[in-house]
Design a protein around this motif. Structure first.
Motif, PDB file in Angstrom:
ATOM      1  N   ALA A  63      12.983  86.267  15.144  1.00  8.92           N
ATOM      2  CA  ALA A  63      11.558  86.906  14.915  1.00  8.92           C
ATOM      3  C   ALA A  63      11.947  87.901  13.977  1.00  8.92           C
ATOM      4  N   TYR A  64      10.562  88.958  13.541  1.00  9.64           N
ATOM      5  CA  TYR A  64      10.462  90.010  12.701  1.00  9.64           C
ATOM      6  C   TYR A  64       9.423  90.972  12.567  1.00  9.64           C
ATOM      7  N   LYS A  65      10.088  91.927  12.461  1.00  5.25           N
ATOM      8  CA  LYS A  65       8.542  92.956  12.296  1.00  5.25           C
ATOM      9  C   LYS A  65       8.387  93.384  10.994  1.00  5.25           C
ATOM     10  N   VAL A  66       7.074  93.400  10.281  1.00  3.44           N
ATOM     11  CA  VAL A  66       6.358  93.465   9.355  1.00  3.44           C
ATOM     12  C   VAL A  66       5.668  94.893   9.233  1.00  3.44           C
ATOM     13  N   ILE A  67       6.747  96.139   8.359  1.00  2.00           N
ATOM     14  CA  ILE A  67       5.987  97.183   8.320  1.00  2.00           C
ATOM     15  C   ILE A  67       5.596  98.122   7.144  1.00  2.00           C
ATOM     16  N   LEU A  68       4.163  97.589   6.494  1.00  2.00           N
ATOM     17  CA  LEU A  68       3.634  98.025   5.587  1.00  2.00           C
ATOM     18  C   LEU A  68       3.410  99.039   5.362  1.00  2.00           C
ATOM     19  N   LYS A  69       3.854 100.825   4.397  1.00  2.00           N
ATOM     20  CA  LYS A  69       3.577 101.574   4.085  1.00  2.00           C
ATOM     21  C   LYS A  69       3.062 102.204   2.542  1.00  2.00           C
ATOM     22  N   LYS A  70       2.029 102.768   2.742  1.00  2.00           N
ATOM     23  CA  LYS A  70       1.779 103.163   1.253  1.00  2.00           C
ATOM     24  C   LYS A  70       0.459 105.016   1.536  1.00  2.00           C
ATOM     25  N   GLU A  71       0.806 105.884   0.324  1.00  2.00           N
ATOM     26  CA  GLU A  71       0.097 107.255   0.822  1.00  2.00           C
ATOM     27  C   GLU A  71      -0.603 106.847   1.272  1.00  2.00           C
ATOM     28  N   ASP A  72      -1.959 107.515   1.165  1.00  2.11           N
ATOM     29  CA  ASP A  72      -3.739 107.610   1.948  1.00  2.11           C
ATOM     30  C   ASP A  72      -3.840 106.026   2.382  1.00  2.11           C
ATOM     31  N   TYR A  73      -3.147 105.039   3.623  1.00  2.00           N
ATOM     32  CA  TYR A  73      -3.000 104.382   4.196  1.00  2.00           C
ATOM     33  C   TYR A  73      -2.746 104.027   4.944  1.00  2.00           C
ATOM     34  N   VAL A  74      -3.445 103.225   5.810  1.00  5.01           N
ATOM     35  CA  VAL A  74      -3.355 103.532   7.266  1.00  5.01           C
ATOM     36  C   VAL A  74      -2.058 102.110   7.257  1.00  5.01           C
ATOM     37  N   THR A  75      -0.377 102.319   8.073  1.00  3.09           N
ATOM     38  CA  THR A  75       0.033 101.798   7.957  1.00  3.09           C
ATOM     39  C   THR A  75       0.226 100.707   9.180  1.00  3.09           C
ATOM     40  N   LYS A  76       0.433  99.171   8.437  1.00  2.87           N
ATOM     41  CA  LYS A  76      -0.012  97.850   9.360  1.00  2.87           C
ATOM     42  C   LYS A  76       1.405  97.454   9.889  1.00  2.87           C
ATOM     43  N   LYS A  77       1.504  96.912  10.825  1.00  6.90           N
ATOM     44  CA  LYS A  77       2.384  96.704  11.470  1.00  6.90           C
ATOM     45  C   LYS A  77       2.212  95.100  12.242  1.00  6.90           C
ATOM     46  N   ILE A  78       3.442  94.008  11.496  1.00  8.29           N
ATOM     47  CA  ILE A  78       2.729  92.793  12.274  1.00  8.29           C
ATOM     48  C   ILE A  78       4.108  92.189  12.424  1.00  8.29           C
ATOM     49  N   ASN A  79       3.974  91.641  13.820  1.00  4.43           N
ATOM     50  CA  ASN A  79       4.515  90.728  14.709  1.00  4.43           C
ATOM     51  C   ASN A  79       5.196  89.132  13.895  1.00  4.43           C
ATOM     52  N   ARG A  80       6.154  88.580  13.759  1.00  4.63           N
ATOM     53  CA  ARG A  80       6.541  87.006  13.290  1.00  4.63           C
ATOM     54  C   ARG A  80       7.447  86.878  14.506  1.00  4.63           C
ATOM     55  N   LYS A  81       6.850  86.011  14.513  1.00  6.21           N
ATOM     56  CA  LYS A  81       8.306  84.623  15.835  1.00  6.21           C
ATOM     57  C   LYS A  81       8.268  83.535  14.785  1.00  6.21           C
ATOM     58  N   PRO A  82       9.145  82.659  15.830  1.00  5.52           N
ATOM     59  CA  PRO A  82       9.068  81.400  14.850  1.00  5.52           C
ATOM     60  C   PRO A  82       8.672  80.607  15.987  1.00  5.52           C
ATOM     61  N   ASP A  83       8.994  79.015  15.513  1.00  7.03           N
ATOM     62  CA  ASP A  83       7.293  78.327  16.201  1.00  7.03           C
ATOM     63  C   ASP A  83       9.024  77.556  17.503  1.00  7.03           C
ATOM     64  N   TYR A  84       8.667  76.890  18.203  1.00 10.39           N
ATOM     65  CA  TYR A  84       8.549  76.030  19.204  1.00 10.39           C
ATOM     66  C   TYR A  84      10.025  75.884  18.753  1.00 10.39           C
ATOM     67  N   LEU A  85      10.365  75.513  17.936  1.00  6.09           N
ATOM     68  CA  LEU A  85      11.946  74.992  17.409  1.00  6.09           C
ATOM     69  C   LEU A  85      13.615  76.113  16.987  1.00  6.09           C
ATOM     70  N   GLY A  86      11.868  77.507  16.448  1.00  8.55           N
ATOM     71  CA  GLY A  86      12.883  78.085  16.004  1.00  8.55           C
ATOM     72  C   GLY A  86      13.295  78.462  14.937  1.00  8.55           C
ATOM     73  N   LYS A  87      12.456  77.800  13.974  1.00  5.19           N
ATOM     74  CA  LYS A  87      11.727  78.118  12.777  1.00  5.19           C
ATOM     75  C   LYS A  87      10.970  78.627  12.221  1.00  5.19           C
ATOM     76  N   TYR A  88      10.488  78.994  11.066  1.00  7.11           N
ATOM     77  CA  TYR A  88       9.630  79.143  10.415  1.00  7.11           C
ATOM     78  C   TYR A  88       8.765  77.875   9.432  1.00  7.11           C
ATOM     79  N   SER A  89       7.549  77.645   9.512  1.00  9.18           N
ATOM     80  CA  SER A  89       7.507  76.675   8.654  1.00  9.18           C
ATOM     81  C   SER A  89       6.974  77.140   7.045  1.00  9.18           C
TER      82      SER A  89
END
Length: 110
Positions: A63-89
């Motif tokens: 699993a990983y967390k994506v954090i996007l930051k830019k001045e004058d923008y709201v910080t965005k956080k996205i959590n990603r998890k692999p599928d039931y086989l433990g991998k990402y397509s």
């Protein structure tokens, strides 16, 4: 000349394997690409280019967390998890369209 061609092919194919998360970042209101957005995925960092494009390596089985930051923008956080086989397509890692809200946007939440 042959070496230059091989180098260019390798350069363009550097984000082809399954362990790369890539896409573009856009302004939600204007739909324009955003340059120099800082992207952090579990401590690995990169920035978007002038077209809003980014490419970053991720572990294909965790699993990983994506954090996007830019001045004058709201910080965005996205959590990603692999599928039931433990991998990402391959589809889930490639060609993502991510949007950031400008802080003065009607859609931004504080």
């Amino acid at each position: 000349m042959k070496r230059i061609l091989i180098f260019i092919v390798l350069l363009f194919s550097s984000c082809i394997d399954n362990n790369k998360f890539n896409g573009h970042v856009y302004d939600y209101d204007t739909e324009k690409p955003i340059e120099n957005v800082s992207i952090d995925i579990n401590g690995y960092k990169t920035q978007t280019d002038s077209t809003g494009y980014f490419c970053i390596e991720v572990k294909s089985n965790s699993a990983y967390k994506v954090i996007l930051k830019k001045e004058d923008y709201v910080t965005k956080k996205i959590n990603r998890k692999p599928d039931y086989l433990g991998k990402y397509s391959q589809k889930s890692l490639k060609y993502n369209r991510l949007y950031l809200y400008a802080k003065e946007s009607d859609f931004a939440t504080n």
